[in-house]
Enzyme design. Structure first.
Site, mmCIF file in Angstrom:
data_model
loop_
_atom_site.group_PDB
_atom_site.id
_atom_site.type_symbol
_atom_site.label_atom_id
_atom_site.label_comp_id
_atom_site.label_asym_id
_atom_site.label_seq_id
_atom_site.Cartn_x
_atom_site.Cartn_y
_atom_site.Cartn_z
ATOM 1 N N THR A 110 0.913 -1.388 -0.041
ATOM 2 C CA THR A 110 -0.023 -0.186 -0.177
ATOM 3 C C THR A 110 1.119 1.324 0.099
ATOM 4 O O THR A 110 0.313 2.246 -0.569
ATOM 5 C CB THR A 110 -0.878 0.088 1.222
ATOM 6 O OG1 THR A 110 -0.253 -0.236 2.372
ATOM 7 C CG2 THR A 110 -2.119 -1.015 1.128
ATOM 8 N N ASP A 160 -1.733 -8.445 6.747
ATOM 9 C CA ASP A 160 -0.712 -8.398 5.321
ATOM 10 C C ASP A 160 0.010 -9.574 5.195
ATOM 11 O O ASP A 160 0.169 -9.921 4.024
ATOM 12 C CB ASP A 160 0.332 -7.269 5.602
ATOM 13 C CG ASP A 160 -0.132 -5.956 5.676
ATOM 14 O OD1 ASP A 160 -1.446 -5.466 5.431
ATOM 15 O OD2 ASP A 160 0.509 -4.746 6.231
#
Length: 551
Positions: free
Chosen positions: A94, A393
């Site tokens: 991200t 993640d």
């Protein structure tokens, strides 16, 4: 007779056109990327975010940072949306995607200032994207997902830039174990959805992080409804319901006319008989545990307790589906429709334990479970929240590896290699598109540049050395060691990234930059707030265009 229509434009309507709009969008994109610039790499800084309720979040996760930021500029909002899209699609990268998209926008500024048409810039960018993706496919390495150490290489690299890295392989072990459990019963193409649905993270403050574990089963924050019900059962027979175990009252106007003294007693007896009938439908299958998503009346509890059944009520739908996966039970809508095949028998142990101030029900020792609970323990909620973000993640990276088992070297090595190869190909690009094509190649260097800057290294020297290494044959693995800021071979220090994450970063960053560059008009129809004092009675100034004749 009515004249031509009147077009009224409010004087407060803001409008930016042409080059001014494009330069404004570039500036906004750069401002957003500057926010997360220092959070890239293992030596990155943390950001402290204050939410409107007064809570504090400390993180270096790009998506978590940007979703807390309130911006007004539409291009900046679009950039923030990129981080969310990247997080949902592949779960990692991200920060990289925001930094890269911001740099792609900045790289286009000289061309716009020289009056090169945005279409030419966009064509060059898309050609560079196409070549970049083919280069990534060419240099990716296939791995064997059956070998734990090969999968762990990528998971450890993902965690290397996170807060959880100081606990070694703890988080990567948890995520790999959870992914393998969910994989047993699922379609690998729907793995993303299944991991979110069947691998639940439970955060319990207290204890140490080393006590975190993956349960090969399910844990829910519930207790049995009656203190005399059994709290520990071996090889239980489990029935799952999503209906209420209560007397159903009649719809709307249900009036009862009572003419004699015994009528009230008869009505109550009718309720008791109805509930008893419902419970008999359940008890004839000899269950040990009954779990329902709705309520259970005191009367139903009484009948089920007499049948030596433990009852858990008001369980979440998601928890119920996970219990169904580990126990082999089927969720049933009506007790009278129960069949023997609906009863779950795969669970080895049911147990209710008290942890801290709460009671938790455990369904463990299951036969080949296909759902799990990941229990995180920690000293404070802040630590647990950050660990949970890191775990999500890591789960996403594990999912990506199993769906597309290809890895690329990390530490900016891929970006430098793609940059070097694009510059070689640039001479073959015809026309004006060659300049933006080269601009993409130079913009990719922002990742290794930022990594070395965040370590406090000499950025110019590191980049010059890297360019020299990648211009030679066999220089593919040279990148920036995020801990020391020096150049290292990524295959020797084990820094890897999944191919799917890197592809998504490139595609999202370049495509969004192209979309923003094609905007040449920003019209905002939001009225300015009138000043409260002295202007409440005044009308807003208006400009009128057109014919205003009356017949």
């Amino acid at each position: 007779m009515q004249g031509a229509p009147v077009i009224v434009v409010n004087a407060n309507t803001k409008r930016e056109q042409g080059r001014k709009a494009q330069l404004g969008n570039i500036q906004a994109a750069k401002a957003v990327s500057d926010i997360v610039l220092t959070t890239l790499g293992p030596r990155s800084m943390l950001k402290m975010l204050l939410d409107p309720m007064g809570g504090i979040v400390m993180t270096n996760d790009g998506n978590a940072i940007l979703r807390e930021i309130d911006v007004q500029h539409p291009a900046a909002k679009s950039m923030i949306e990129l981080a969310r899209a990247q997080d949902e699609e592949v779960g990692d990268g991200t920060t990289s995607v925001i930094i890269l998209a911001g740099e792609m926008m900045v790289a286009a500024r000289p061309f716009i200032e020289k009056n090169i048409h945005p279409t030419e810039i966009v064509n060059g960018y898309f050609k560079a994207l196409e070549d970049s993706v083919s280069i990534l496919d060419e240099i990716a390495q296939q791995i064997d997902t059956d070998k734990k150490e090969e999968v762990m290489k990528a998971l450890q690299s993902c965690i290397g830039t996170k807060f959880a890295f100081r606990w070694g392989t703890l988080i990567s072990d948890l995520s790999l174990q959870a992914t393998r459990i969910v994989l047993r019963g699922g379609n690998i193409n729907k793995l993303n959805l299944e991991i979110k649905r069947y691998a639940k993270v439970e955060k319990i403050p207290g204890g140490t992080l080393e006590e975190s574990c993956v349960l090969e089963g399910v844990m829910i924050n519930k207790d049995v409804t009656h203190p005399r019900m059994r709290r520990e059962i071996k090889n239980p027979r489990i029935i799952l319901l999503d209906c209420t175990l209560e007397y159903k009252k009649g719809e709307s106007m249900t009036n009862m006319e009572m003419t004699k003294e015994s009528d009230m007693t008869d009505a109550l007896q009718q309720e008791i008989n109805e509930v008893a009938l419902m419970c008999n439908d359940i008890l004839k299958h000899k269950p040990d545990i009954v779990i329902t998503e709705k309520g259970v009346s005191d009367l139903a509890q009484h009948f089920l307790l007499k049948g030596n059944v433990s009852v858990i009520r008001r369980v979440r739908k998601t928890d119920n589906t996970r219990i169904a996966r580990v126990s082999g039970a089927t969720i049933v809508n009506r007790p009278e429709e129960l069949q023997e095949t609906d009863v779950g028998t795969l669970c080895g142990t049911f147990e209710v334990k008290k942890i801290g101030d709460d009671y938790f029900a455990f369904f463990v020792d299951c036969q080949n479970p296909t759902a799990c609970s990941i229990i995180l323990r920690g000293a404070s909620k802040d630590v647990l929240n950050e660990m949970e973000r890191n775990l999500h993640d890591c789960l996403a990276v594990a999912k990506n590896i199993y769906q597309d088992p290809k890895l690329l070297p990390g530490g900016g090595a891929v970006e430098m290699e793609v940059s070097a190869r694009l510059l070689e190909k640039a001479n073959k690009v015809e026309g004006l598109g060659q300049l933006p094509y080269k601009a993409v190649a130079y913009a990719l260097e922002i990742i290794p540049r930022t990594l070395s800057a965040n370590c406090g290294a000499d950025t110019v020297r590191v980049l010059t050395e890297l360019r020299a290494k990648h211009s030679e044959t066999g220089g593919l693995y040279f990148g920036v060691d995020g801990n020391t800021g020096k150049i290292a071979k990524m295959n020797e220090i084990n820094v890897w990234e999944p191919l799917s994450v890197k592809k998504q970063v490139f595609k999202t960053a370049i495509e969004s930059a192209c979309m923003l560059l094609r905007i040449d008009d920003v019209v905002s129809g939001i009225k300015k707030k009138q000043q409260q004092s002295g202007r409440q009675g005044e009308e807003e100034p208006q400009e009128t265009f057109g014919d205003q004749r009356d017949g």
